[in-house]
Motif scaffolding. Sequence first.
Motif, PDB file in Angstrom:
ATOM      1  N   SER A   1      41.805  46.032  77.218  1.00  0.00           N
ATOM      2  CA  SER A   1      42.515  46.587  78.447  1.00  0.00           C
ATOM      3  C   SER A   1      43.948  46.627  78.028  1.00  0.00           C
ATOM      4  O   SER A   1      44.837  46.018  78.385  1.00  0.00           O
ATOM      5  N   GLU A   2      44.117  47.786  77.027  1.00  0.00           N
ATOM      6  CA  GLU A   2      45.131  47.863  76.409  1.00  0.00           C
ATOM      7  C   GLU A   2      45.903  49.149  76.452  1.00  0.00           C
ATOM      8  O   GLU A   2      45.968  50.012  75.250  1.00  0.00           O
ATOM      9  N   PRO A   3      46.469  49.619  77.639  1.00  0.00           N
ATOM     10  CA  PRO A   3      46.916  50.822  77.674  1.00  0.00           C
ATOM     11  C   PRO A   3      48.376  51.159  76.970  1.00  0.00           C
ATOM     12  O   PRO A   3      48.544  52.341  76.545  1.00  0.00           O
ATOM     13  N   ILE A   4      49.017  49.960  76.848  1.00  0.00           N
ATOM     14  CA  ILE A   4      50.390  50.047  76.424  1.00  0.00           C
ATOM     15  C   ILE A   4      50.231  50.296  74.934  1.00  0.00           C
ATOM     16  O   ILE A   4      50.998  51.245  74.414  1.00  0.00           O
ATOM     17  N   LYS A   5      49.129  49.690  74.388  1.00  0.00           N
ATOM     18  CA  LYS A   5      48.842  50.228  72.867  1.00  0.00           C
ATOM     19  C   LYS A   5      48.445  51.412  73.005  1.00  0.00           C
ATOM     20  O   LYS A   5      48.486  51.946  71.775  1.00  0.00           O
TER      21      LYS A   5
ATOM     22  N   GLN B   1      44.620  36.813  85.365  1.00  0.00           N
ATOM     23  CA  GLN B   1      44.943  37.416  86.757  1.00  0.00           C
ATOM     24  C   GLN B   1      46.750  37.679  86.639  1.00  0.00           C
ATOM     25  O   GLN B   1      47.184  36.801  85.964  1.00  0.00           O
ATOM     26  N   GLY B   2      46.916  38.768  87.185  1.00  0.00           N
ATOM     27  CA  GLY B   2      48.279  39.210  87.290  1.00  0.00           C
ATOM     28  C   GLY B   2      48.897  39.860  86.104  1.00  0.00           C
ATOM     29  O   GLY B   2      50.119  40.295  85.894  1.00  0.00           O
ATOM     30  N   SER B   3      48.016  40.249  85.196  1.00  0.00           N
ATOM     31  CA  SER B   3      48.346  40.897  83.973  1.00  0.00           C
ATOM     32  C   SER B   3      47.311  41.898  83.609  1.00  0.00           C
ATOM     33  O   SER B   3      46.073  41.949  84.008  1.00  0.00           O
ATOM     34  N   GLY B   4      47.481  42.818  82.722  1.00  0.00           N
ATOM     35  CA  GLY B   4      46.650  43.848  81.926  1.00  0.00           C
ATOM     36  C   GLY B   4      45.723  44.513  83.147  1.00  0.00           C
ATOM     37  O   GLY B   4      44.633  44.628  83.085  1.00  0.00           O
ATOM     38  N   TYR B   5      46.407  45.013  84.025  1.00  0.00           N
ATOM     39  CA  TYR B   5      46.125  46.099  84.980  1.00  0.00           C
ATOM     40  C   TYR B   5      45.229  47.339  84.622  1.00  0.00           C
ATOM     41  O   TYR B   5      44.652  48.142  85.488  1.00  0.00           O
ATOM     42  N   GLY B   6      45.362  47.919  83.224  1.00  0.00           N
ATOM     43  CA  GLY B   6      44.897  48.888  82.829  1.00  0.00           C
ATOM     44  C   GLY B   6      45.656  50.063  83.137  1.00  0.00           C
ATOM     45  O   GLY B   6      45.196  51.203  83.159  1.00  0.00           O
ATOM     46  N   LEU B   7      47.143  49.774  83.062  1.00  0.00           N
ATOM     47  CA  LEU B   7      47.989  51.099  83.470  1.00  0.00           C
ATOM     48  C   LEU B   7      49.432  50.460  82.687  1.00  0.00           C
ATOM     49  O   LEU B   7      49.535  49.507  82.449  1.00  0.00           O
TER      50      LEU B   7
END
Length: 326
Positions: A222-226, A238-244
């Motif tokens: 789940s690495e959209p920033i990459k 939880q609380g991170s890596g929401y896929g956006l």
Amino acid sequence: MAAVDGIDNEIKSSALELIGNTPLVALDRIWAGPGRILAKCEFMSPGASIKDRSSLHMLQRARAAGLLRPGQRVVEKSSGNQGCGLAVVCAVLRHPLTVAMSKGNSVQRAIHMEALGAACVRVPQVEGTYGSVTHADVQGLEEACLKIVDETKAYFVNQFSNVGNSEAHYRTTGPEIWRQTGQHVDVFLTTVGTAGTFAGTSKYLKEKNPNLLSFVVEPAGSEPIKGDPITKPLHLLQGSGYGLIPDLFNYEHMDGTVSVTDEEAVEYMNAVGRQEGLFVGFTSGANVAAAVKLLRSGRVPRGAWLVTTLNDSGLKYTPVPRELTL
């Protein structure tokens, strides 16, 4: 700080003065060098997470601007930590609080915020499972919040788009790290949920040290920033890596990303407990795992001082599945 007969003492006037100014601890037992991993103990704030900082600043900012009136209800969607932070602040400032939280987030967070007087609305998951919350689950919270706002004329914090979120870390977290390290920071890294911590802290530190390297920690798959496609939306962070890519995120302040698996996050979460004596959550474990990876990788200077955050207490989580603790 109060004073008696003109003599200063160390009595705090409220829990609000306990927010921030958290210690910076060296994780020398986990990483003996070269270089050093320095961790900001955000679990030591009264709400037991880094979200206390933004909770205080966003509400103070709203009150100063006249957007939040005395006694007005506050509403927010949260994975739990922001809700707990807001509950601390609202209890002291006397604002009723309602938090919409996915049923996939740990029940310990609901218990925490309700103990502080908040109402927690548990919203059914859209696609996730307990302990794993996706972006679709978070989107499902929006409708619940807007309905409450419409019915009660409450103030909607909206942490994901509230510039006061990142501003809190620009004004407090960054300056504290710079001072506590004696102005010696080579690398900063942290997980990203709303991106408030990363955006504000990295901006401040890069202004002080233009050569500083800052990295985003993302859950593997789940690495959209990459820039990678989402192949594993369900993970333990939880609380991170929401896929956006969050609204508050800015590539200008980022030098790279580090991928961490659930297994690595659990391994280092346990290591922080068993070797450093600190009981922290999954994103804290991910941050330490990423720090070790970077120092081993050659992507940062040999001997670098690397600062990361221990985002919250392990008391906020349901125990991990046995297969991940072996």
